[in-house]
Scaffold this active site. Structure first.
Site, PDB file in Angstrom:
ATOM      1  N   PHE A   1      -2.836  -8.616   2.543  1.00 44.58           N
ATOM      2  CA  PHE A   1      -2.139  -8.083   3.713  1.00 44.58           C
ATOM      3  C   PHE A   1      -1.942  -6.572   3.636  1.00 44.58           C
ATOM      4  O   PHE A   1      -1.069  -6.012   4.298  1.00 44.58           O
ATOM      5  CB  PHE A   1      -0.808  -8.815   3.899  1.00 44.58           C
ATOM      6  CG  PHE A   1      -1.005 -10.272   4.166  1.00 44.58           C
ATOM      7  CD1 PHE A   1      -1.427 -10.721   5.407  1.00 44.58           C
ATOM      8  CD2 PHE A   1      -0.849 -11.193   3.153  1.00 44.58           C
ATOM      9  CE1 PHE A   1      -1.656 -12.068   5.645  1.00 44.58           C
ATOM     10  CE2 PHE A   1      -1.070 -12.544   3.373  1.00 44.58           C
ATOM     11  CZ  PHE A   1      -1.474 -12.977   4.616  1.00 44.58           C
TER      12      PHE A   1
ATOM     13  N   VAL B   1       0.465 -13.873  -6.987  1.00 41.36           N
ATOM     14  CA  VAL B   1       1.310 -13.286  -5.944  1.00 41.36           C
ATOM     15  C   VAL B   1       0.767 -11.909  -5.547  1.00 41.36           C
ATOM     16  O   VAL B   1       0.749 -11.551  -4.365  1.00 41.36           O
ATOM     17  CB  VAL B   1       2.780 -13.216  -6.405  1.00 41.36           C
ATOM     18  CG1 VAL B   1       3.652 -12.527  -5.369  1.00 41.36           C
ATOM     19  CG2 VAL B   1       3.310 -14.617  -6.704  1.00 41.36           C
TER      20      VAL B   1
ATOM     21  N   PHE C   1      -1.942 -12.378  -3.093  1.00 41.61           N
ATOM     22  CA  PHE C   1      -1.402 -12.709  -1.764  1.00 41.61           C
ATOM     23  C   PHE C   1      -1.053 -11.430  -1.015  1.00 41.61           C
ATOM     24  O   PHE C   1      -1.469 -11.222   0.125  1.00 41.61           O
ATOM     25  CB  PHE C   1      -0.167 -13.613  -1.920  1.00 41.61           C
ATOM     26  CG  PHE C   1       0.599 -13.824  -0.647  1.00 41.61           C
ATOM     27  CD1 PHE C   1       0.129 -14.687   0.329  1.00 41.61           C
ATOM     28  CD2 PHE C   1       1.801 -13.165  -0.422  1.00 41.61           C
ATOM     29  CE1 PHE C   1       0.842 -14.892   1.512  1.00 41.61           C
ATOM     30  CE2 PHE C   1       2.521 -13.357   0.745  1.00 41.61           C
ATOM     31  CZ  PHE C   1       2.038 -14.229   1.714  1.00 41.61           C
ATOM     32  N   TYR C   2      -0.292 -10.542  -1.645  1.00 40.33           N
ATOM     33  CA  TYR C   2       0.115  -9.300  -0.984  1.00 40.33           C
ATOM     34  C   TYR C   2      -1.081  -8.386  -0.718  1.00 40.33           C
ATOM     35  O   TYR C   2      -1.140  -7.723   0.322  1.00 40.33           O
ATOM     36  CB  TYR C   2       1.182  -8.568  -1.804  1.00 40.33           C
ATOM     37  CG  TYR C   2       2.534  -9.224  -1.712  1.00 40.33           C
ATOM     38  CD1 TYR C   2       3.234  -9.257  -0.515  1.00 40.33           C
ATOM     39  CD2 TYR C   2       3.120  -9.815  -2.825  1.00 40.33           C
ATOM     40  CE1 TYR C   2       4.467  -9.865  -0.418  1.00 40.33           C
ATOM     41  CE2 TYR C   2       4.364 -10.415  -2.747  1.00 40.33           C
ATOM     42  CZ  TYR C   2       5.030 -10.441  -1.539  1.00 40.33           C
ATOM     43  OH  TYR C   2       6.260 -11.041  -1.443  1.00 40.33           O
ATOM     44  N   ARG C   3      -2.020  -8.357  -1.613  1.00 42.18           N
ATOM     45  CA  ARG C   3      -3.210  -7.512  -1.444  1.00 42.18           C
ATOM     46  C   ARG C   3      -3.965  -7.894  -0.163  1.00 42.18           C
ATOM     47  O   ARG C   3      -4.485  -7.032   0.542  1.00 42.18           O
ATOM     48  CB  ARG C   3      -4.108  -7.633  -2.679  1.00 42.18           C
ATOM     49  CG  ARG C   3      -5.091  -6.490  -2.815  1.00 42.18           C
ATOM     50  CD  ARG C   3      -5.795  -6.480  -4.164  1.00 42.18           C
ATOM     51  NE  ARG C   3      -4.923  -5.845  -5.161  1.00 42.18           N
ATOM     52  CZ  ARG C   3      -4.416  -6.460  -6.227  1.00 42.18           C
ATOM     53  NH1 ARG C   3      -4.718  -7.703  -6.496  1.00 42.18           N
ATOM     54  NH2 ARG C   3      -3.628  -5.813  -7.058  1.00 42.18           N
TER      55      ARG C   3
END
Length: 171
Positions: free
Chosen positions: A143, A136, A139-141
């Site tokens: 963006f 997860v 995933f955030y990294r």
């Protein structure tokens, strides 16, 4: 492939029991807390639904909060108050049947654009999240989210000004 509804607020009549993202803690939070928190004004949950079946495909939850300046990256600490206002992206989950189809990305983009639009009226430094695991976090990294150094919760943040620079301010 399902046709998705536009993002809309969670409704009390939505079938939250059928939702299964594969993580029991997130399923249980959604079933037990999402609607109650919405009624109390604690957070806002937005859903995407399958237009054919009405099933909830995914959800994202936003609220406001603050973090201590000391947890910000060093470059962002200068000339900021002791506590800094943030938007909290508290939950983002996609039903198993719709994972790896871009739904998570769509929900994240909705949350980030909403945060930028609201920040035009209410001051806010960034969007904070608490990823559950390394997948997860990755995933955030992708963006633009960065780790908060020294934060015991291992939070990640993306600054509103970076989101604006990357096109989230577009109407």
């Amino acid at each position: 492939m399902a046709r998705l509804s536009p993002p809309r607020p969670l409704d009390g009549t939505d079938d939250r029991e059928a939702f299964d993202c594969g993580r029991d803690s997130m399923n249980q939070w959604f079933r037990r807390n999402a609607w109650r928190n919405q009624q109390l004004g604690i957070s806002r949950t937005t859903v995407l639904c399958d237009t054919e079946t009405g099933a909830i495909v995914g959800y994202v939850t936003l609220s406001t909060g603050q973090i201590e300046r000391e947890f910000l990256p060093k470059a962002a600490q200068r000339n900021t108050p002791d506590t800094v206002p943030i938007f909290l992206l508290g939950q983002l989950a996609v039903d198993r049947r719709f994972q790896r189809t871009g739904v998570a990305r769509s929900l994240l983009f909705y949350a980030l654009k909403t945060s930028v639009l609201v920040s035009r009226q209410v001051g806010c430094f960034g969007v904070l999240t608490h990823p559950l695991d390394e997948e997860v976090r990755g995933f955030y990294r992708r963006f633009g989210f960065e780790d908060l150094p020294g934060d015991p919760k291992r939070s990640m943040i993306v600054r509103i000004k970076d989101l604006e620079r990357n096109g989230f301010a577009a109407n």
